[in-house]
Scaffold this active site. Structure first.
Site, PDB file in Angstrom:
ATOM      1  N   VAL A  70      -1.062 -29.332   8.352  1.00  0.00           N
ATOM      2  CA  VAL A  70      -1.768 -28.092   8.041  1.00  0.00           C
ATOM      3  C   VAL A  70      -3.091 -27.994   8.788  1.00  0.00           C
ATOM      4  O   VAL A  70      -3.513 -26.889   9.155  1.00  0.00           O
ATOM      5  CB  VAL A  70      -1.974 -27.966   6.515  1.00  0.00           C
ATOM      6  N   ASP A  71      -3.747 -29.111   9.059  1.00  0.00           N
ATOM      7  CA  ASP A  71      -5.055 -29.049   9.725  1.00  0.00           C
ATOM      8  C   ASP A  71      -4.965 -28.552  11.166  1.00  0.00           C
ATOM      9  O   ASP A  71      -5.641 -27.581  11.517  1.00  0.00           O
ATOM     10  CB  ASP A  71      -5.724 -30.417   9.655  1.00  0.00           C
TER      11      ASP A  71
END
Length: 418
Positions: free
Chosen positions: A184-185
């Site tokens: 997700v980052d």
């Protein structure tokens, strides 16, 4: 051409972020030519610098934190290339004039703090617009405004779980698995940088700035939208299946020569399965009743693994992958960290750069998937490395004002920890 300006030359961004998603978004903007000023302070340090006094020794060159560990952290130094560091306490009343002056000189503000954090600092969008009407704010939050989870806090692994990705990964034993690197980052970073570029394009055409709210959970969910469509259409829930997929067989990682060495092999077409059997010097295996089509290979996947590993298990993973690639079979060695570090392809394409960092020394650094000719990266900054320059040249504070901030500790330059 090295003499041509980069796409974001002339753009200045103020980065108020920590860890991975926000700093990587800032790094992308810097690689595209923007001047990125990263704001942090010993009291609110980017947590990828690590603890002020040092923590996990794996973060540091030669496993040595040194006198200023926060300047030697590999985590921080790989994600903050090409930026300026402004050591400024955003919560100190004495820094408010400097902050306001900076906002007036910046085109973009990037933050990945928790929802509401910018408002508590007096830097909500309405505050920024009052200082610069055409400012662009990228606010990277967990779930976005509206609904019962608006104020939810999160990190990569928890956002993966919230976005349902954790429910898709696993080995069919009922235990959800996180991906490991927290996808997700970087996905949020890439989406965020693209959104900023679109907003800059819009501003150039209309003169209008805007607030971009990037819900990182949502940025991850669009990667597997077919799962939600299937659930909505017929209620069918996708179960974790490890490395297997209904569209190919074989489709897995197979042991090769050496300890914990593997090669990934996939056959999506019958021609690829036939070519794999020929490469294994067992062409008759393609007609074995257990493996003669996708359905039977799926059904007999355990037996199929034994047949393939009888061949791969005595061979080098790279040699296997190269042979299968020549025969038209999708295959790749499963690379370890050392394999990637020493990969000649990455060195040849310029993805790996060797940089001298004033505190961490000379090391290899990974790049981004895009590069511009003859534009070598510059090392990540020391904490407060550019404080005096930014306050003088960007915020346009006087020498007396800068000295007062430094003496009070509200601003800092490189030096011993306090």
């Amino acid at each position: 051409m090295p003499d041509r300006p980069l796409p974001l030359s002339g753009v200045r961004a103020l980065e108020i972020s920590t860890a991975w998603a926000g700093p990587m978004a800032g790094r992308i903007l810097a690689d595209l030519g923007a001047e990125v000023i990263k704001v942090e302070h010993l009291d609110a340090i980017d947590n990828w610098r690590g603890a002020v006094t040092g923590d996990d020794r794996n973060r540091y060159p030669d496993f040595q934190p040194g006198l200023r560990p926060y300047d030697r952290s590999a985590w921080f130094n790989t994600q903050n290339l090409g930026k300026r560091s402004l050591g400024l306490d955003l919560k100190a009343p004495s820094t408010r004039p400097a902050i306001e002056a900076l906002v007036r000189q910046c085109d973009v503000v990037v933050s990945n703090f928790a929802a509401g954090a910018l408002g508590r600092l007096g830097l909500a969008y309405e505050n920024l617009v009052a200082l610069r009407p055409d400012v662009i704010l990228l606010e990277m939050v967990v779930t976005g405004e509206g609904g019962p989870m608006s104020d939810m806090r999160g990190v990569g692994p928890t956002m993966e779980a919230l976005a349902s990705m954790t429910g898709l990964t696993g080995y069919g034993d009922g235990i959800p698995q996180r991906t490991g690197p927290a996808y997700v980052d970087p996905i949020g970073a890439l989406n965020g940088a693209m959104a900023v570029m679109l907003a800059l394009y819009h501003r150039r055409r209309t003169g209008e700035g805007q607030r971009i709210e990037l819900a990182q959970r949502e940025s991850l969910m669009h990667w597997y939208g077919e799962r939600f469509l299937a659930q909505a259409e017929d209620g069918r829930e996708t179960a974790p299946t490890g490395n297997r997929t209904p569209r190919a067989a074989p489709h897995d990682a197979y042991r090769t020569l050496g300890e914990d060495q593997w090669v990934a092999i996939a056959a999506f077409e019958e021609a690829q399965w036939t070519a794999l059997c020929a490469a294994m010097e067992r062409p008759a295996l393609a007609q074995d009743p257990r493996f003669q089509d996708l359905e039977t290979r799926q059904k007999n996947h355990a037996a199929l693994r034994l047949e393939i590993e009888a061949w791969t298990g005595t061979r080098d993973k790279r040699a296997v992958a190269e042979l299968l690639q020549r025969e038209g079979v999708p295959a790749a060695p499963v690379s370890s960290g050392r394999d990637v570090h020493d990969d000649p392809q990455l060195a040849a394409t310029g993805f790996i750069s060797i940089l001298d960092h004033p505190a961490a020394g000379r090391h290899r650094y990974q790049g981004l998937p895009f590069r511009f000719d003859n534009r070598p990266p510059t090392p990540a900054p020391l904490l407060g490395q550019d404080t005096r320059h930014v306050l003088a040249e960007v915020a346009r504070l006087s020498d007396r004002e800068i000295a007062a901030l430094l003496e009070s500790g509200a601003a800092l330059e490189p030096g011993e920890p306090t």
